[in-house]
Design a protein around this motif. Structure first.
Motif, mmCIF file in Angstrom:
data_model
loop_
_atom_site.group_PDB
_atom_site.id
_atom_site.type_symbol
_atom_site.label_atom_id
_atom_site.label_comp_id
_atom_site.label_asym_id
_atom_site.label_seq_id
_atom_site.Cartn_x
_atom_site.Cartn_y
_atom_site.Cartn_z
ATOM 1 N N LYS A 91 0.773 -1.149 -0.082
ATOM 2 C CA LYS A 91 0.121 -0.051 -0.045
ATOM 3 C C LYS A 91 0.856 1.302 -0.108
ATOM 4 O O LYS A 91 0.461 2.365 -0.765
ATOM 5 C CB LYS A 91 -0.999 -0.035 1.095
ATOM 6 C CG LYS A 91 -1.971 -0.990 1.176
ATOM 7 C CD LYS A 91 -3.066 -0.792 2.258
ATOM 8 C CE LYS A 91 -4.253 -1.608 2.243
ATOM 9 N NZ LYS A 91 -5.309 -1.452 3.490
ATOM 10 N N TYR A 92 2.021 1.098 0.618
ATOM 11 C CA TYR A 92 2.934 2.337 0.611
ATOM 12 C C TYR A 92 3.359 2.614 -0.597
ATOM 13 O O TYR A 92 3.483 3.793 -1.015
ATOM 14 C CB TYR A 92 3.975 1.980 1.736
ATOM 15 C CG TYR A 92 5.149 3.249 2.160
ATOM 16 C CD1 TYR A 92 4.409 4.320 3.076
ATOM 17 C CD2 TYR A 92 6.223 3.355 1.901
ATOM 18 C CE1 TYR A 92 5.145 5.249 3.400
ATOM 19 C CE2 TYR A 92 7.092 4.242 2.419
ATOM 20 C CZ TYR A 92 6.568 4.992 2.926
ATOM 21 O OH TYR A 92 7.397 6.135 3.342
ATOM 22 N N LEU A 93 3.777 1.532 -1.235
ATOM 23 C CA LEU A 93 4.422 1.708 -2.697
ATOM 24 C C LEU A 93 3.175 2.156 -3.506
ATOM 25 O O LEU A 93 3.669 2.980 -4.505
ATOM 26 C CB LEU A 93 4.915 0.267 -3.047
ATOM 27 C CG LEU A 93 6.418 -0.293 -2.559
ATOM 28 C CD1 LEU A 93 6.539 -1.614 -2.831
ATOM 29 C CD2 LEU A 93 7.458 0.756 -2.774
ATOM 30 N N LEU A 94 2.238 1.873 -3.336
ATOM 31 C CA LEU A 94 1.143 2.386 -4.261
ATOM 32 C C LEU A 94 0.740 3.789 -4.371
ATOM 33 O O LEU A 94 0.025 4.451 -5.251
ATOM 34 C CB LEU A 94 -0.120 1.373 -4.107
ATOM 35 C CG LEU A 94 -0.071 0.033 -4.471
ATOM 36 C CD1 LEU A 94 -1.532 -0.759 -4.109
ATOM 37 C CD2 LEU A 94 0.088 -0.084 -6.010
ATOM 38 N N ARG A 95 1.229 4.521 -3.066
ATOM 39 C CA ARG A 95 1.317 5.807 -3.145
ATOM 40 C C ARG A 95 1.926 6.574 -4.469
ATOM 41 O O ARG A 95 1.524 7.503 -4.940
ATOM 42 C CB ARG A 95 1.804 6.525 -1.794
ATOM 43 C CG ARG A 95 1.426 6.051 -0.712
ATOM 44 C CD ARG A 95 2.154 6.599 0.498
ATOM 45 N NE ARG A 95 1.466 6.344 1.699
ATOM 46 C CZ ARG A 95 1.814 6.698 2.967
ATOM 47 N NH1 ARG A 95 2.773 7.456 3.063
ATOM 48 N NH2 ARG A 95 1.232 6.130 4.097
#
Length: 371
Positions: free
Chosen positions: A161-165
């Motif tokens: 989810k962090y990367l998907l930012r």
């Protein structure tokens, strides 16, 4: 003449190339003409100092494998030396790579993401999280990701989810795909490794069925680095790191996965299109086929693949559910002026024994040329 079963547009690109259709189909893209930026993320296994005679682990093997496939790419990141860069730190845990939630951010990936703008991120993390207590590894959630557990698998979901930012517009939109590895064996901890890897498969399934908030279908690809890893021939003496043969095996698995992604074969094996497509509500997935359910047969319907621009070849095949009207009137919208199903551009349409080129806008479509 191009057949209805295998309709392609080759080397006809400028801005965006996308599918325009009243159809049921599978869909594929060939690689973009510009280099794809790849960020290799991990711990000492990505570092490669331990167990590798050249100290580069799988990174140089992967470089060679991708080059042999004629893939145009560039490894990026603040760790390592050109051309084998990445983002890795020996001994680190999953939680070290991100901030917020269960992450501590001691080796936060944020700066590398924003500085190097990778389009693809390869992740091999979890080995240092693996121990004998399975309750610290799984499950990732008890409610399909509505809340995440403070387990290794729960933290990998937070990291995704962090990367998907950098994909969903929070910090950018350049990230196109995240490859998550089912990790290699760890001698003495097979139960933990197997439990963690099985939970990664569950995460992928839940993601593709649109169950995990914040992770749209199609966001991640799972790379099996475990099954083909032969401990007796591929493991270094410490039982944790690969030897040269093992590193080469990791590279081979990654190269195959990357090659498949860059060819972009979308088999629509999920319940919804996800964020890689821009389409009206009339487009839905039925029996693993992209289907236009509208009863309106105008040329106002587009399903637009937004995760790649400037491919050199595009093709689709009619699905079993395609109607004769759809086959007759479906085609490609090419050279669009934006990643949207409302974009303007051109329509390439197989009209009987001819290939017609039309201008296409939201307001009208008109013929330019017929061959």
């Amino acid at each position: 003449m191009l057949s209805n079963a295998d309709f392609k547009v080759v080397n006809f690109v400028k801005s965006f190339i996308f599918l325009f259709a009243i159809l049921s189909a599978s869909f594929s893209f060939a690689q973009s003409a510009s280099p794809i930026k790849i960020l290799l993320v991990g711990d000492s296994i990505t570092d490669g100092t331990i167990g590798s005679t050249d100290g580069l682990g799988y990174r140089n093997d992967l470089y060679d494998d991708l080059s042999s496939l004629s893939i145009n790419f560039d490894f990026v990141g603040s760790s390592g030396s050109e051309p084998y860069e990445g983002f890795y730190y020996s001994g680190d845990l999953i939680a070290d790579f991100y901030s917020g939630g269960y992450g501590n951010g001691s080796f936060d990936i944020a700066n590398d993401m924003s500085t190097y703008t990778p389009e693809m991120v390869l992740v091999h993390l979890g080995t240092n999280d693996i121990g004998s207590d399975l309750s610290k590894l799984v499950p990732y959630s008890n409610d399909y990701g509505q809340t995440l557990n403070n387990t290794a698998s729960g933290r990998i979901v937070q990291f995704i989810k962090y990367l998907l930012r950098w994909k969903n517009g929070t910090n950018g939109t350049f990230l196109k795909r995240i490859l998550i590895s089912q990790i290699i064996p760890k001698v003495g901890y097979s139960d933990g490794v197997n439990a963690f890897n099985a939970e990664l498969a569950t995460i992928l399934n839940d993601c593709n069925n649109d169950r995990i908030p914040g992770i749209p279908p199609g966001s991640i690809t799972l790379v099996d680095q475990n099954t083909s890893f032969n401990v007796s021939t591929m493991m270094y003496s410490d039982g944790i790191h690969p030897n040269d043969i093992g590193y080469a095996n990791i590279a081979s698995n990654y190269a195959s996965a990357i090659n498949n992604i860059l060819k972009m074969v979308d088999d629509f094996n999920r319940v919804s299109l996800g964020n890689d497509w821009s389409a009206g509500s009339e487009f839905t997935i039925i029996n693993n086929e992209l289907s236009n359910t509208s009863t309106d047969d105008s040329w106002g319907h587009m399903a637009v693949y937004t995760a790649q621009v400037n491919p050199v070849e595009v093709s689709f095949k009619w699905g079993a559910n395609a109607s004769s009207n759809g086959i007759t009137n479906g085609g490609f919208a090419v050279m669009l002026d934006g990643p949207s199903n409302k974009a303007n551009g051109y329509l390439v349409w197989q009209n009987g024994n001819t290939i017609d080129l039309w201008t296409r806008s939201e307001e009208h479509t008109s013929e330019l040329q017929s061959h």
